[in-house]
Design an enzyme around this catalytic site. Structure first.
Site, mmCIF file in Angstrom:
data_model
loop_
_atom_site.group_PDB
_atom_site.id
_atom_site.type_symbol
_atom_site.label_atom_id
_atom_site.label_comp_id
_atom_site.label_asym_id
_atom_site.label_seq_id
_atom_site.Cartn_x
_atom_site.Cartn_y
_atom_site.Cartn_z
ATOM 1 N N GLU A 41 7.616 2.190 -6.605
ATOM 2 C CA GLU A 41 7.566 1.445 -4.590
ATOM 3 C C GLU A 41 7.781 3.003 -3.630
ATOM 4 O O GLU A 41 7.874 3.999 -4.313
ATOM 5 C CB GLU A 41 8.684 0.857 -4.768
ATOM 6 C CG GLU A 41 9.012 -0.471 -5.219
ATOM 7 C CD GLU A 41 7.999 -1.405 -3.442
ATOM 8 O OE1 GLU A 41 8.007 -0.144 -3.106
ATOM 9 O OE2 GLU A 41 9.025 -2.293 -3.003
ATOM 10 N N ASP A 42 7.396 2.371 -3.099
ATOM 11 C CA ASP A 42 7.531 3.798 -1.861
ATOM 12 C C ASP A 42 9.169 3.971 -1.148
ATOM 13 O O ASP A 42 9.490 4.750 -1.334
ATOM 14 C CB ASP A 42 6.806 3.699 -0.793
ATOM 15 C CG ASP A 42 7.033 2.219 0.612
ATOM 16 O OD1 ASP A 42 7.190 1.316 -0.795
ATOM 17 O OD2 ASP A 42 6.244 2.198 1.431
ATOM 18 N N PHE B 21 13.962 4.379 10.383
ATOM 19 C CA PHE B 21 12.901 4.210 10.207
ATOM 20 C C PHE B 21 11.921 5.264 9.904
ATOM 21 O O PHE B 21 11.589 6.038 11.323
ATOM 22 C CB PHE B 21 12.438 3.188 10.923
ATOM 23 C CG PHE B 21 10.727 2.263 10.665
ATOM 24 C CD1 PHE B 21 11.084 1.625 9.880
ATOM 25 C CD2 PHE B 21 9.415 2.730 10.704
ATOM 26 C CE1 PHE B 21 9.602 0.333 9.649
ATOM 27 C CE2 PHE B 21 8.599 2.597 10.312
ATOM 28 C CZ PHE B 21 8.346 1.071 9.738
ATOM 29 N N VAL B 22 11.253 5.064 8.454
ATOM 30 C CA VAL B 22 10.308 6.662 8.271
ATOM 31 C C VAL B 22 8.851 6.113 8.191
ATOM 32 O O VAL B 22 8.411 5.692 7.464
ATOM 33 C CB VAL B 22 11.311 7.280 7.307
ATOM 34 C CG1 VAL B 22 12.281 7.991 7.379
ATOM 35 C CG2 VAL B 22 11.207 6.769 6.332
ATOM 36 N N ARG C 143 0.265 6.772 7.397
ATOM 37 C CA ARG C 143 0.052 6.684 6.050
ATOM 38 C C ARG C 143 -0.992 7.850 5.496
ATOM 39 O O ARG C 143 0.456 8.537 4.379
ATOM 40 C CB ARG C 143 -0.415 5.804 5.515
ATOM 41 C CG ARG C 143 -0.036 3.763 5.449
ATOM 42 C CD ARG C 143 -1.018 3.712 4.328
ATOM 43 N NE ARG C 143 -0.724 1.935 4.541
ATOM 44 C CZ ARG C 143 0.002 1.137 4.747
ATOM 45 N NH1 ARG C 143 1.042 1.297 3.909
ATOM 46 N NH2 ARG C 143 0.620 0.326 5.079
ATOM 47 N N LYS D 14 0.563 -1.138 -0.004
ATOM 48 C CA LYS D 14 -0.453 -0.030 0.266
ATOM 49 C C LYS D 14 0.737 1.245 0.081
ATOM 50 O O LYS D 14 0.223 2.427 0.150
ATOM 51 C CB LYS D 14 -1.192 0.179 1.497
ATOM 52 C CG LYS D 14 -1.933 -1.240 1.943
ATOM 53 C CD LYS D 14 -2.023 -1.269 2.708
ATOM 54 C CE LYS D 14 -2.825 -2.433 3.133
ATOM 55 N NZ LYS D 14 -3.541 -2.481 4.689
ATOM 56 N N GLY D 15 2.264 0.944 0.360
ATOM 57 C CA GLY D 15 3.042 2.426 0.718
ATOM 58 C C GLY D 15 2.978 2.992 -0.308
ATOM 59 O O GLY D 15 3.524 4.368 -0.328
ATOM 60 N N ASP E 249 3.842 3.307 6.700
ATOM 61 C CA ASP E 249 3.293 3.001 7.518
ATOM 62 C C ASP E 249 4.351 2.452 8.292
ATOM 63 O O ASP E 249 4.711 2.186 7.934
ATOM 64 C CB ASP E 249 2.223 2.433 7.689
ATOM 65 C CG ASP E 249 3.007 0.829 7.394
ATOM 66 O OD1 ASP E 249 3.838 0.391 6.634
ATOM 67 O OD2 ASP E 249 2.070 -0.333 8.017
ATOM 68 N N ASP F 265 14.751 -0.969 1.047
ATOM 69 C CA ASP F 265 15.302 -1.285 2.190
ATOM 70 C C ASP F 265 16.408 -2.045 2.109
ATOM 71 O O ASP F 265 17.523 -2.289 1.049
ATOM 72 C CB ASP F 265 14.823 -1.179 3.300
ATOM 73 C CG ASP F 265 15.461 -1.355 3.996
ATOM 74 O OD1 ASP F 265 16.768 -0.978 4.603
ATOM 75 O OD2 ASP F 265 14.739 -1.849 6.128
HETATM 76 P P1 IMP Z 1 12.490 -3.974 1.384
HETATM 77 O O1 IMP Z 1 11.816 -6.360 0.909
HETATM 78 O O2 IMP Z 1 13.657 -4.517 2.905
HETATM 79 O O3 IMP Z 1 13.393 -3.273 0.440
HETATM 80 O O4 IMP Z 1 11.701 -3.256 2.636
HETATM 81 C C1 IMP Z 1 10.654 -2.554 1.536
HETATM 82 C C2 IMP Z 1 9.154 -2.824 2.331
HETATM 83 O O5 IMP Z 1 9.705 -2.677 3.940
HETATM 84 C C3 IMP Z 1 8.546 -1.270 1.535
HETATM 85 O O6 IMP Z 1 7.875 -1.904 0.613
HETATM 86 C C4 IMP Z 1 7.465 -0.811 3.382
HETATM 87 O O7 IMP Z 1 6.529 -1.525 3.247
HETATM 88 C C5 IMP Z 1 8.933 -1.754 4.238
HETATM 89 N N1 IMP Z 1 9.919 -0.563 4.927
HETATM 90 C C6 IMP Z 1 11.229 -0.462 4.602
HETATM 91 N N2 IMP Z 1 11.284 0.148 5.318
HETATM 92 C C7 IMP Z 1 10.333 1.358 5.462
HETATM 93 C C8 IMP Z 1 10.196 2.662 6.721
HETATM 94 O O8 IMP Z 1 11.368 3.089 6.452
HETATM 95 N N3 IMP Z 1 9.098 2.963 6.851
HETATM 96 C C9 IMP Z 1 7.956 1.953 6.532
HETATM 97 N N4 IMP Z 1 8.447 1.191 5.827
HETATM 98 C C10 IMP Z 1 9.582 0.810 5.803
HETATM 99 MG MG MG Z 2 4.715 -1.461 5.175
#
Ligand code: IMP
Ligand code: MG
Length: 191
Positions: free
Chosen positions: A106-107, A159-160, A172, A50-51, A166, A110
């Site tokens: 993507e939002d 973490f933002v 959100r 949803k991000g 969210d 990470d």
């Molecule tokens: P990844 O698989 O570690 O790259 O994580 C991606 C997903 O983790 C994103 O689509 C978010 O839902 C969540 N995420 C990672 N960092 C943050 C953050 O700082 N705030 C909120 N959600 C995050």
């Molecule tokens: Mg999320």
């Protein structure tokens, strides 16, 4: 963060990161860049729920090429804020992407595990092209090296929340992005 309308969120936030005007201006710039790159082609936006809902809504209005949009949802973090590493498809696309110019929106990226999984799924469906636009890039914990064509902002390992992002489904709706208080990541939220 000083906006009185969002005073409810203040006890949970550590520091402002990106204000609404900065976000809007950068997303408009990204839209202009994408529109230049895709001139003469139709772009099929795949928004990752949803991000990405805020960035995709703003980005679409900044695109000046023909656009279609579809949504995909995956679960990467489960109910906890920490990465479990497991990625699961919750909602698939409605339409075929074969032969289309796909832009994944993507939002935040990470570890890259979520996007890596999504790109694997999409690549097998033989799009004409496959690129990625992300509002935020947090390279500190990257586990898989991924080709990211458009990046809004690169952030340190914080973490933002806000502008679609969210913490346990909250925050959100904030029009800005702020850092969550670190002690809250371990605590329950007040209802
Ligand atoms: P990844 O698989 O570690 O790259 O994580 C991606 C997903 O983790 C994103 O689509 C978010 O839902 C969540 N995420 C990672 N960092 C943050 C953050 O700082 N705030 C909120 N959600 C995050
Ligand atoms: Mg999320």
């Amino acid at each position: 963060m000083s906006d009185e309308r969002f005073a409810f969120a203040r006890p949970y936030l550590a520091a402002p990161i990106l204000d609404a005007e900065t976000l809007q201006a950068r997303v408009r710039e990204m839209g202009a860049e994408i529109s230049r790159d895709y001139r003469g082609r139709a772009v099929h936006v795949v928004a990752v729920l949803k991000g990405s809902m805020m960035i995709v809504a703003d980005l679409l209005r900044a695109l000046t090429v023909p656009v279609s949009v579809d949504f995909i949802a995956v679960s990467s973090y489960g109910p906890e804020a920490r990465a479990s590493g497991a990625v699961r498809l919750i909602k698939d696309l409605d339409e075929s992407i074969a032969g289309r110019h796909v832009l994944v929106v993507e939002d935040v990226i990470d570890t890259g595990l979520t996007l890596n999984y999504i790109l694997g799924v999409l690549r097998r469906r033989q799009p004409a092209s496959l690129e990625v636009a992300t509002l935020l890039d947090k390279p500190a914990h990257r586990l898989v090296d991924l080709p990211i064509r458009y990046i809004g902002f690169t952030l340190p390992d914080r973490f933002v929340v806000g502008y679609g992002l969210d913490f346990r489904e909250r925050f959100r709706n904030l029009p800005f992005i702020a850092e969550l208080r670190e002690d809250l990541i371990e605590e329950e939220l007040i209802e």
